[in-house]
Scaffold this motif. Structure first.
Motif, PDB file in Angstrom:
ATOM      1  N   ALA A   1       0.842  -1.210   0.000  1.00  0.00           N
ATOM      2  CA  ALA A   1       0.000   0.000   0.000  1.00  0.00           C
ATOM      3  C   ALA A   1       0.877   1.261   0.000  1.00  0.00           C
ATOM      4  CB  ALA A   1      -0.910   0.000   1.232  1.00  0.00           C
ATOM      5  N   SER A   2       0.231   2.392  -0.198  1.00  0.00           N
ATOM      6  CA  SER A   2       0.944   3.680  -0.227  1.00  0.00           C
ATOM      7  C   SER A   2       1.775   3.866   1.048  1.00  0.00           C
ATOM      8  CB  SER A   2      -0.060   4.831  -0.310  1.00  0.00           C
ATOM      9  OG  SER A   2      -1.005   4.578  -1.311  1.00  0.00           O
ATOM     10  N   THR A   3       2.916   4.504   0.878  1.00  0.00           N
ATOM     11  CA  THR A   3       3.803   4.781   2.017  1.00  0.00           C
ATOM     12  C   THR A   3       3.117   5.725   3.009  1.00  0.00           C
ATOM     13  OG1 THR A   3       5.716   4.529   0.577  1.00  0.00           O
ATOM     14  CG2 THR A   3       6.077   5.754   2.611  1.00  0.00           C
ATOM     15  N   GLU A   4       3.344   5.447   4.289  1.00  0.00           N
ATOM     16  CA  GLU A   4       2.797   6.308   5.351  1.00  0.00           C
ATOM     17  C   GLU A   4       3.918   7.190   5.919  1.00  0.00           C
ATOM     18  OE1 GLU A   4      -0.223   2.766   6.918  1.00  0.00           O
ATOM     19  OE2 GLU A   4       1.730   3.074   7.855  1.00  0.00           O
ATOM     20  N   PRO A   5       3.556   8.286   6.608  1.00  0.00           N
ATOM     21  CA  PRO A   5       4.601   9.116   7.242  1.00  0.00           C
ATOM     22  C   PRO A   5       5.323   8.314   8.335  1.00  0.00           C
ATOM     23  CG  PRO A   5       2.443  10.220   7.261  1.00  0.00           C
ATOM     24  CD  PRO A   5       2.203   8.821   6.814  1.00  0.00           C
ATOM     25  N   PRO A   6       6.559   8.717   8.676  1.00  0.00           N
ATOM     26  CA  PRO A   6       7.285   7.984   9.718  1.00  0.00           C
ATOM     27  C   PRO A   6       6.625   8.109  11.091  1.00  0.00           C
ATOM     28  CG  PRO A   6       8.575   9.877   8.940  1.00  0.00           C
ATOM     29  CD  PRO A   6       7.323   9.845   8.128  1.00  0.00           C
ATOM     30  N   VAL A   7       6.874   7.107  11.939  1.00  0.00           N
ATOM     31  CA  VAL A   7       6.317   7.097  13.303  1.00  0.00           C
ATOM     32  C   VAL A   7       7.494   6.942  14.270  1.00  0.00           C
ATOM     33  CG1 VAL A   7       4.893   5.779  14.930  1.00  0.00           C
ATOM     34  CG2 VAL A   7       4.201   5.962  12.523  1.00  0.00           C
ATOM     35  N   GLU A   8       7.532   7.783  15.303  1.00  0.00           N
ATOM     36  CA  GLU A   8       8.585   7.611  16.318  1.00  0.00           C
ATOM     37  C   GLU A   8       8.082   6.610  17.356  1.00  0.00           C
ATOM     38  OE1 GLU A   8      11.464   8.741  15.692  1.00  0.00           O
ATOM     39  OE2 GLU A   8      10.817  10.078  14.083  1.00  0.00           O
ATOM     40  N   LEU A   9       8.874   5.561  17.613  1.00  0.00           N
ATOM     41  CA  LEU A   9       8.439   4.535  18.565  1.00  0.00           C
ATOM     42  C   LEU A   9       8.430   5.089  19.994  1.00  0.00           C
ATOM     43  CD1 LEU A   9      10.194   1.284  17.267  1.00  0.00           C
ATOM     44  CD2 LEU A   9       7.842   2.056  16.898  1.00  0.00           C
TER      45      LEU A   9
ATOM     46  N   SER B   1       6.728   1.949   5.326  1.00  0.00           N
ATOM     47  CA  SER B   1       5.834   2.227   6.455  1.00  0.00           C
ATOM     48  C   SER B   1       6.220   1.363   7.669  1.00  0.00           C
ATOM     49  CB  SER B   1       4.380   1.933   6.059  1.00  0.00           C
ATOM     50  OG  SER B   1       4.038   2.654   4.893  1.00  0.00           O
ATOM     51  N   LEU B   2       5.668   1.705   8.837  1.00  0.00           N
ATOM     52  CA  LEU B   2       6.111   1.038  10.072  1.00  0.00           C
ATOM     53  C   LEU B   2       5.814  -0.473  10.075  1.00  0.00           C
ATOM     54  CD1 LEU B   2       7.411   1.498  12.856  1.00  0.00           C
ATOM     55  CD2 LEU B   2       5.118   1.925  13.763  1.00  0.00           C
ATOM     56  N   GLY B   3       4.629  -0.873   9.665  1.00  0.00           N
ATOM     57  CA  GLY B   3       4.286  -2.294   9.586  1.00  0.00           C
ATOM     58  C   GLY B   3       4.588  -3.052  10.868  1.00  0.00           C
ATOM     59  N   ALA B   4       5.339  -4.144  10.746  1.00  0.00           N
ATOM     60  CA  ALA B   4       5.630  -4.985  11.913  1.00  0.00           C
ATOM     61  C   ALA B   4       6.911  -4.587  12.634  1.00  0.00           C
ATOM     62  CB  ALA B   4       5.727  -6.445  11.464  1.00  0.00           C
TER      63      ALA B   4
ATOM     64  N   VAL C   1       2.237  10.228  -4.159  1.00  0.00           N
ATOM     65  CA  VAL C   1       2.118  10.112  -2.692  1.00  0.00           C
ATOM     66  C   VAL C   1       3.401  10.620  -2.032  1.00  0.00           C
ATOM     67  CG1 VAL C   1       1.952   8.442  -0.794  1.00  0.00           C
ATOM     68  CG2 VAL C   1       0.431   8.225  -2.769  1.00  0.00           C
ATOM     69  N   LEU C   2       4.552  10.262  -2.650  1.00  0.00           N
ATOM     70  CA  LEU C   2       5.837  10.644  -2.053  1.00  0.00           C
ATOM     71  C   LEU C   2       6.144  12.132  -2.224  1.00  0.00           C
ATOM     72  CD1 LEU C   2       8.045   7.563  -3.088  1.00  0.00           C
ATOM     73  CD2 LEU C   2       7.109   8.044  -0.843  1.00  0.00           C
ATOM     74  N   SER C   3       5.337  12.825  -3.031  1.00  0.00           N
ATOM     75  CA  SER C   3       5.605  14.261  -3.175  1.00  0.00           C
ATOM     76  C   SER C   3       5.132  15.029  -1.926  1.00  0.00           C
ATOM     77  CB  SER C   3       4.991  14.835  -4.460  1.00  0.00           C
ATOM     78  OG  SER C   3       3.601  14.682  -4.443  1.00  0.00           O
TER      79      SER C   3
ATOM     80  N   SER D   1       5.949  15.015   4.285  1.00  0.00           N
ATOM     81  CA  SER D   1       5.959  14.220   5.522  1.00  0.00           C
ATOM     82  C   SER D   1       6.051  12.730   5.174  1.00  0.00           C
ATOM     83  CB  SER D   1       4.711  14.491   6.351  1.00  0.00           C
ATOM     84  OG  SER D   1       3.572  13.992   5.687  1.00  0.00           O
ATOM     85  N   ILE D   2       5.454  12.319   4.052  1.00  0.00           N
ATOM     86  CA  ILE D   2       5.510  10.908   3.654  1.00  0.00           C
ATOM     87  C   ILE D   2       6.868  10.600   3.026  1.00  0.00           C
ATOM     88  CG2 ILE D   2       4.496   9.176   2.106  1.00  0.00           C
ATOM     89  CD1 ILE D   2       1.795  10.561   2.554  1.00  0.00           C
ATOM     90  N   ARG D   3       7.369  11.577   2.241  1.00  0.00           N
ATOM     91  CA  ARG D   3       8.661  11.367   1.569  1.00  0.00           C
ATOM     92  C   ARG D   3       9.768  11.072   2.586  1.00  0.00           C
ATOM     93  NH1 ARG D   3       9.043  15.717  -2.201  1.00  0.00           N
ATOM     94  NH2 ARG D   3       9.783  17.022  -0.510  1.00  0.00           N
ATOM     95  N   LYS D   4       9.624  11.657   3.785  1.00  0.00           N
ATOM     96  CA  LYS D   4      10.621  11.446   4.839  1.00  0.00           C
ATOM     97  C   LYS D   4      10.859   9.951   5.093  1.00  0.00           C
ATOM     98  CE  LYS D   4      10.228  14.799   8.172  1.00  0.00           C
ATOM     99  NZ  LYS D   4       9.637  15.215   9.463  1.00  0.00           N
ATOM    100  N   SER D   5       9.759   9.131   5.074  1.00  0.00           N
ATOM    101  CA  SER D   5       9.896   7.683   5.325  1.00  0.00           C
ATOM    102  C   SER D   5      10.781   7.060   4.263  1.00  0.00           C
ATOM    103  CB  SER D   5       8.540   6.979   5.249  1.00  0.00           C
ATOM    104  OG  SER D   5       7.681   7.425   6.237  1.00  0.00           O
ATOM    105  N   LYS D   6      10.571   7.439   2.997  1.00  0.00           N
ATOM    106  CA  LYS D   6      11.303   6.827   1.890  1.00  0.00           C
ATOM    107  C   LYS D   6      12.761   7.275   1.890  1.00  0.00           C
ATOM    108  CE  LYS D   6      10.205   4.276  -1.703  1.00  0.00           C
ATOM    109  NZ  LYS D   6       9.771   2.905  -1.473  1.00  0.00           N
ATOM    110  N   VAL D   7      12.982   8.577   2.093  1.00  0.00           N
ATOM    111  CA  VAL D   7      14.348   9.094   2.050  1.00  0.00           C
ATOM    112  C   VAL D   7      15.166   8.459   3.175  1.00  0.00           C
ATOM    113  CG1 VAL D   7      15.764  11.173   2.375  1.00  0.00           C
ATOM    114  CG2 VAL D   7      13.755  11.247   0.877  1.00  0.00           C
ATOM    115  N   ARG D   8      14.544   8.348   4.350  1.00  0.00           N
ATOM    116  CA  ARG D   8      15.199   7.722   5.501  1.00  0.00           C
ATOM    117  C   ARG D   8      15.640   6.299   5.141  1.00  0.00           C
ATOM    118  NH1 ARG D   8      12.027   7.952  11.259  1.00  0.00           N
ATOM    119  NH2 ARG D   8      12.275  10.198  11.267  1.00  0.00           N
ATOM    120  N   SER D   9      14.716   5.585   4.467  1.00  0.00           N
ATOM    121  CA  SER D   9      14.965   4.191   4.141  1.00  0.00           C
ATOM    122  C   SER D   9      16.050   4.048   3.069  1.00  0.00           C
ATOM    123  CB  SER D   9      13.631   3.591   3.677  1.00  0.00           C
ATOM    124  OG  SER D   9      13.782   2.331   3.183  1.00  0.00           O
TER     125      SER D   9
END
Ligand SMILES: NC(=O)c1ccc[n+]([C@@H]2O[C@H](COP(=O)([O-])OP(=O)(O)OC[C@H]3O[C@@H](n4cnc5c(N)ncnc54)[C@H](O)[C@@H]3O)[C@@H](O)[C@H]2O)c1
Length: 380
Positions: free
Chosen positions: A136-144, A189-192, A251-253, A256-264
């Motif tokens: 599914a579409s990438t979600e914004p990052p989540v801080e644990l 995305s955070l997932g598992a 979606v990545l444009s 806040s969502i792009r941050k997840s991809k760039v980080r990865s």
């Protein structure tokens, strides 16, 4: 080869990757295409009890109404990636599988509904095994936070509607693992990737794998960075500009969502080199490019006697055609792992991911050696 009924549940089924997986499985089943791109079709895997690609029954969930024929026809937009005749030849399966996709309203995107859909599909299709893969579409990052560490805390987060603390990808992962279905996260995305869920997977004998498929620019980085390290060449800076035009790109444009991809994407080079060169990774949406992603990388490095040098490469790939065979490989390998009683993060699958769960290794050659060693050790 034992005959089994196996299911593949795609979260984000009608996206470019999801519909390419459906088309790929249907086309492989009819032998209308060969197995180019599938790692599990390499000779090293021929003696493993993997499920034949023809045995998979597809289902999935979506937030948009569509169907696999239409979605696969749309991959590539103005420059369709897959031929009309191939799609038509697979229509029978694609239509049947489209009927297994559940479009969920926002109010139903919760743990209970997800689990109900999974169990219902499993029962109706009389499956022996079911694997859930997030495309599914990438979600914004989540801080644990502390609540992510154990099941009591996780339960609290499940009860709350706060998607910033527990995004849909993690609610789905929890629902799948709790029902003993293996879960693979092909997205950043955070997932598992939550301590409580990884512990649950291990205790319930459920394999999990992720995160974020390694299909293009990062794949090349994970081959080139070890070369610089092996020759003791000092990488001064690594700049990667990515442009793409599909729905994922749109979606990545969102910054806040792009941050997840760039980080990865960004950590791989530093993790391999053991130091952090100056790095810049950009991802820009360019409408006209559709599913064709272009990455241009510029590597500035220093050699003997302090001499500065440069390397540049350009990668032009059809994102979904690169991703789909890996999703099929992962489904086959994770189901096999479950039958073998393996549980928790599947370290041997690191080669498939930008941020491999449970493994620190990012060098593709070493990751592939881990996978081949695993295949060899369990060959019949
Ligand atoms: N294509 C690649 O090479 C590649 C590589 C690595 C990772 N990925 C990741 O795979 C994912 C899919 O990529 P894509 O190109 O197919 O994107 P896409 O936008 O075409 O497809 C995503 C699909 O997910 C659906 N969706 C969104 N939220 C959902 C939810 N909560 N539940 C169910 N469905 C939902 C959307 O409606 C859409 O159909 C992205 O996260 C992407 O970053 C892709």
């Amino acid at each position: 080869m034992t005959h089994r009924r196996v299911g593949l549940w795609l979260i984000g089924a009608f996206g470019s990757v999801g519909s390419s997986v459906a088309l790929g499985l249907a086309a492989l089943k009819r032998k209308h295409v060969d197995t180019t791109g599938l790692v599990t079709a390499l000779p090293e895997f021929s003696r493993l009890d993997l499920d034949p690609v023809s045995e998979f029954i597809l289902g999935g969930s979506e937030i948009r109404h569509d169907d696999f024929v239409n979605a696969a026809s749309a991959v590539g937009g103005g420059m369709p990636a897959y031929s009309k005749s191939l799609i038509e030849s697979c229509r029978h399966d694609l239509d049947e599988w489209s009927a297994n996709v559940r479009v969920m309203a926002a109010k139903d995107r919760n743990f209970d509904s997800f689990q109900h859909e999974l169990r219902d599909f499993y029962r109706r299709q009389q499956l022996d095994q079911l694997v859930v893969i997030n495309v599914a579409s990438t979600e914004p990052p989540v801080e644990l936070q502390a609540d992510h560490n154990d099941l009591v805390g996780l339960q609290k987060l499940v009860q709350s509607d706060d998607l910033q603390l527990l995004p849909a990808s993690s609610r789905y992962a929890y629902a799948a693992i709790d029902a003993s279905f293996p879960y693979v996260n092909f997205t950043p995305s955070l997932g598992a990737s939550i301590p409580a869920l990884l512990a649950l997977a291990t205790s319930k004998d459920v394999p999990v794998a992720g995160s974020d498929g390694k299909t293009g620019e990062t794949l090349v980085k994970s081959v080139l960075a070890p070369m610089f390290a092996a020759r003791n060449l000092k990488v001064l800076s690594w700049v990667g500009h990515n442009i793409l035009g599909n729905r994922d790109g749109k979606v990545l444009s969102d910054p806040s969502i792009r941050k997840s991809k760039v980080r990865s994407k960004d950590h791989v080079v530093a993790d391999i080199l053991g130091y952090q060169p100056q790095s810049l990774t950009t991802i820009e949406y360019v409408d006209s490019l559709d599913d064709w992603k272009t990455a241009w990388d510029h590597v500035h490095f220093r050699g003997f006697l302090g001499v500065p040098m440069r390397m540049q490469f350009t990668w032009e790939g059809c994102d979904s055609a690169l991703a789909a065979p890996l999703v099929i490989d992962l489904a086959r390998l994770v189901l096999l792992a479950q039958r073998r009683g393996e549980a928790g993060p599947m370290k041997h699958l690191a080669a498939f991911f930008k941020t491999p769960l449970g493994a620190e290794e990012h060098d593709l050659t070493r990751q592939m050696a881990m996978l081949m060693e695993y295949a060899h050790s369990i060959s019949q």
